[in-house]
Design a protein around this motif. Structure first.
Motif, PDB file in Angstrom:
ATOM      1  N   ILE A   9      27.753  30.028  36.393  1.00 19.10           N
ATOM      2  CA  ILE A   9      27.774  31.494  36.396  1.00 19.10           C
ATOM      3  C   ILE A   9      27.431  32.030  37.777  1.00 19.10           C
ATOM      4  N   VAL A  10      26.390  31.486  38.387  1.00 15.78           N
ATOM      5  CA  VAL A  10      25.985  31.932  39.731  1.00 15.78           C
ATOM      6  C   VAL A  10      27.110  31.683  40.731  1.00 15.78           C
ATOM      7  N   ARG A  11      27.712  30.498  40.679  1.00 17.72           N
ATOM      8  CA  ARG A  11      28.787  30.155  41.606  1.00 17.72           C
ATOM      9  C   ARG A  11      29.984  31.092  41.445  1.00 17.72           C
ATOM     10  N   GLU A  12      30.347  31.404  40.215  1.00 19.49           N
ATOM     11  CA  GLU A  12      31.511  32.266  39.986  1.00 19.49           C
ATOM     12  C   GLU A  12      31.215  33.700  40.421  1.00 19.49           C
ATOM     13  N   ARG A  13      29.972  34.127  40.287  1.00 19.29           N
ATOM     14  CA  ARG A  13      29.616  35.463  40.784  1.00 19.29           C
ATOM     15  C   ARG A  13      29.765  35.534  42.304  1.00 19.29           C
ATOM     16  N   GLN A  14      29.337  34.466  42.976  1.00 18.89           N
ATOM     17  CA  GLN A  14      29.465  34.418  44.428  1.00 18.89           C
ATOM     18  C   GLN A  14      30.937  34.395  44.841  1.00 18.89           C
ATOM     19  N   GLU A  15      31.751  33.635  44.110  1.00 19.10           N
ATOM     20  CA  GLU A  15      33.179  33.582  44.414  1.00 19.10           C
ATOM     21  C   GLU A  15      33.829  34.945  44.180  1.00 19.10           C
ATOM     22  N   LEU A  16      33.393  35.660  43.154  1.00 16.96           N
ATOM     23  CA  LEU A  16      33.922  36.994  42.888  1.00 16.96           C
ATOM     24  C   LEU A  16      33.625  37.941  44.041  1.00 16.96           C
ATOM     25  N   SER A  42      48.703  49.787  49.670  1.00 17.49           N
ATOM     26  CA  SER A  42      47.249  49.768  49.510  1.00 17.49           C
ATOM     27  C   SER A  42      46.851  50.222  48.107  1.00 17.49           C
ATOM     28  N   ILE A  43      47.576  51.207  47.551  1.00 13.33           N
ATOM     29  CA  ILE A  43      47.273  51.679  46.199  1.00 13.33           C
ATOM     30  C   ILE A  43      47.565  50.587  45.172  1.00 13.33           C
ATOM     31  N   LEU A  44      48.750  49.978  45.329  1.00  5.46           N
ATOM     32  CA  LEU A  44      49.124  48.908  44.397  1.00  5.46           C
ATOM     33  C   LEU A  44      48.158  47.736  44.483  1.00  5.46           C
ATOM     34  N   LEU A  45      47.750  47.408  45.710  1.00  2.00           N
ATOM     35  CA  LEU A  45      46.830  46.301  45.895  1.00  2.00           C
ATOM     36  C   LEU A  45      45.465  46.615  45.301  1.00  2.00           C
ATOM     37  N   SER A  46      45.049  47.876  45.428  1.00  2.00           N
ATOM     38  CA  SER A  46      43.762  48.283  44.862  1.00  2.00           C
ATOM     39  C   SER A  46      43.765  48.129  43.345  1.00  2.00           C
ATOM     40  N   ARG A  47      44.897  48.506  42.730  1.00  2.00           N
ATOM     41  CA  ARG A  47      45.003  48.352  41.275  1.00  2.00           C
ATOM     42  C   ARG A  47      44.981  46.880  40.879  1.00  2.00           C
ATOM     43  N   PHE A  48      45.645  46.065  41.689  1.00  2.00           N
ATOM     44  CA  PHE A  48      45.662  44.627  41.417  1.00  2.00           C
ATOM     45  C   PHE A  48      44.261  44.053  41.532  1.00  2.00           C
ATOM     46  N   ILE A  49      43.538  44.474  42.578  1.00  2.00           N
ATOM     47  CA  ILE A  49      42.170  43.989  42.774  1.00  2.00           C
ATOM     48  C   ILE A  49      41.283  44.410  41.611  1.00  2.00           C
ATOM     49  N   SER A  50      41.432  45.663  41.176  1.00  2.00           N
ATOM     50  CA  SER A  50      40.620  46.156  40.061  1.00  2.00           C
ATOM     51  C   SER A  50      40.877  45.352  38.796  1.00  2.00           C
ATOM     52  N   SER A  51      42.150  45.029  38.570  1.00  2.00           N
ATOM     53  CA  SER A  51      42.503  44.239  37.391  1.00  2.00           C
ATOM     54  C   SER A  51      41.873  42.855  37.455  1.00  2.00           C
ATOM     55  N   ARG A  52      41.944  42.237  38.644  1.00  2.00           N
ATOM     56  CA  ARG A  52      41.357  40.906  38.819  1.00  2.00           C
ATOM     57  C   ARG A  52      39.839  40.961  38.621  1.00  2.00           C
ATOM     58  N   ILE A  53      39.217  41.988  39.176  1.00  2.00           N
ATOM     59  CA  ILE A  53      37.759  42.121  39.055  1.00  2.00           C
ATOM     60  C   ILE A  53      37.362  42.260  37.595  1.00  2.00           C
ATOM     61  N   ALA A  58      34.839  40.033  32.803  1.00  2.00           N
ATOM     62  CA  ALA A  58      34.906  39.673  31.383  1.00  2.00           C
ATOM     63  C   ALA A  58      34.578  38.193  31.193  1.00  2.00           C
ATOM     64  N   ALA A  59      35.118  37.350  32.090  1.00  2.96           N
ATOM     65  CA  ALA A  59      34.859  35.908  31.999  1.00  2.96           C
ATOM     66  C   ALA A  59      33.385  35.606  32.229  1.00  2.96           C
ATOM     67  N   LEU A  60      32.789  36.254  33.218  1.00  2.00           N
ATOM     68  CA  LEU A  60      31.367  36.038  33.500  1.00  2.00           C
ATOM     69  C   LEU A  60      30.502  36.544  32.358  1.00  2.00           C
ATOM     70  N   SER A  61      30.914  37.669  31.765  1.00  4.94           N
ATOM     71  CA  SER A  61      30.161  38.216  30.641  1.00  4.94           C
ATOM     72  C   SER A  61      30.176  37.252  29.460  1.00  4.94           C
ATOM     73  N   GLU A  62      31.344  36.637  29.208  1.00  6.70           N
ATOM     74  CA  GLU A  62      31.449  35.669  28.120  1.00  6.70           C
ATOM     75  C   GLU A  62      30.564  34.457  28.383  1.00  6.70           C
ATOM     76  N   LYS A  63      30.559  33.980  29.633  1.00  8.00           N
ATOM     77  CA  LYS A  63      29.727  32.825  29.969  1.00  8.00           C
ATOM     78  C   LYS A  63      28.250  33.152  29.828  1.00  8.00           C
ATOM     79  N   ALA A  64      27.857  34.357  30.246  1.00  9.62           N
ATOM     80  CA  ALA A  64      26.453  34.760  30.130  1.00  9.62           C
ATOM     81  C   ALA A  64      26.057  34.855  28.650  1.00  9.62           C
ATOM     82  N   HIS A  65      26.968  35.385  27.825  1.00  7.84           N
ATOM     83  CA  HIS A  65      26.705  35.481  26.392  1.00  7.84           C
ATOM     84  C   HIS A  65      26.557  34.091  25.777  1.00  7.84           C
TER      85      HIS A  65
END
Length: 217
Positions: A9-16, A42-53, A58-65
């Motif tokens: 979890i810590v490693r994936e947070r750092q990678e994020l 830049s707008i399209l990329l921002s949306r892509f970044i937001s989606s990835r984030i 969500a993945a980190l939240s599942e791992k923490a749970h």
């Protein structure tokens, strides 16, 4: 097991954070170009970044749970004898994940049969203390290869074992069985059944493996 999950979890947070910083720099560079194309990109990329984030979060939240569930599971069986620990483990897993069936079996010394030690099941109830010949179950594979067995869709599984026919008739669509191993010896298995096909995600299967390892200890 718990330390490994916490480290992941810590490693994936750092990678994020690293990915976000890198992608944000690219967005700023495009935006600073002051061109219509650069602004649009830049707008399209921002949306892509937001989606990835959001996916990463969500993945980190599942791992923490799952980490918290693993802690709760370990505490619930702490200092219990074999019988009570098995019953507690089966009830805990059935309650947390709403599986249609959860059971714990222990193998005879020669692995000729398995005895049901604890079971939580809707519908027909398997009898605690009942012996099941290993040849009638997928557990027979544990004699040579004690690795988890995942049946994503029992109905589509060729060459089903007798117990799988019974489970299918009772409405169970997918199963996951994890061997309990002490040293180099397989002593039993934790078995979970879901009423839906593909009922066990990769993350859930990994968590059940960790729980089974903790129970074996």
């Amino acid at each position: 097991y718990i330390d490994d999950l916490e480290t992941m979890i810590v490693r994936e947070r750092q990678e994020l954070k690293s990915r976000l910083y890198s992608q944000a720099k690219g967005t700023i560079a495009l935006f600073c170009g002051f061109t219509s194309l650069g602004f649009l990109i830049s707008i399209l990329l921002s949306r892509f970044i937001s989606s990835r984030i959001n996916r990463y979060r969500a993945a980190l939240s599942e791992k923490a749970h799952n980490l918290e569930l693993l802690h709760q599971f370990a505490r619930s069986i702490l200092s219990l004898d074999v019988k009570n620990a098995g019953e507690k483990a089966v009830n805990f897993i059935a309650r947390q994940f709403s599986f249609q069936r959860v059971s714990l079996v222990m193998f005879q010394e020669d692995m000729s049969s398995s005895m049901i030690c604890a079971v939580k099941q809707e519908g027909t109830v398997l009898t605690v203390g009942e012996d099941l010949p290993l040849e009638d179950t997928p557990f027979v594979r544990f004699r040579k290869h004690p690795v988890p067995i995942y049946r994503a869709d029992i109905e589509a599984t060729p060459g089903r074992y007798k117990i799988e026919e019974t489970l299918h008739n009772e409405g169970i669509k997918s199963t996951f069985s994890v061997p309990m191993i002490i040293g180099n010896k397989c002593i039993g298995a934790l078995n979970c059944g879901s009423a839906v096909a593909n009922g066990f995600s990769n993350e859930l299967r990994r968590l059940l493996e960790l729980m089974t390892g903790r129970l074996a200890q």
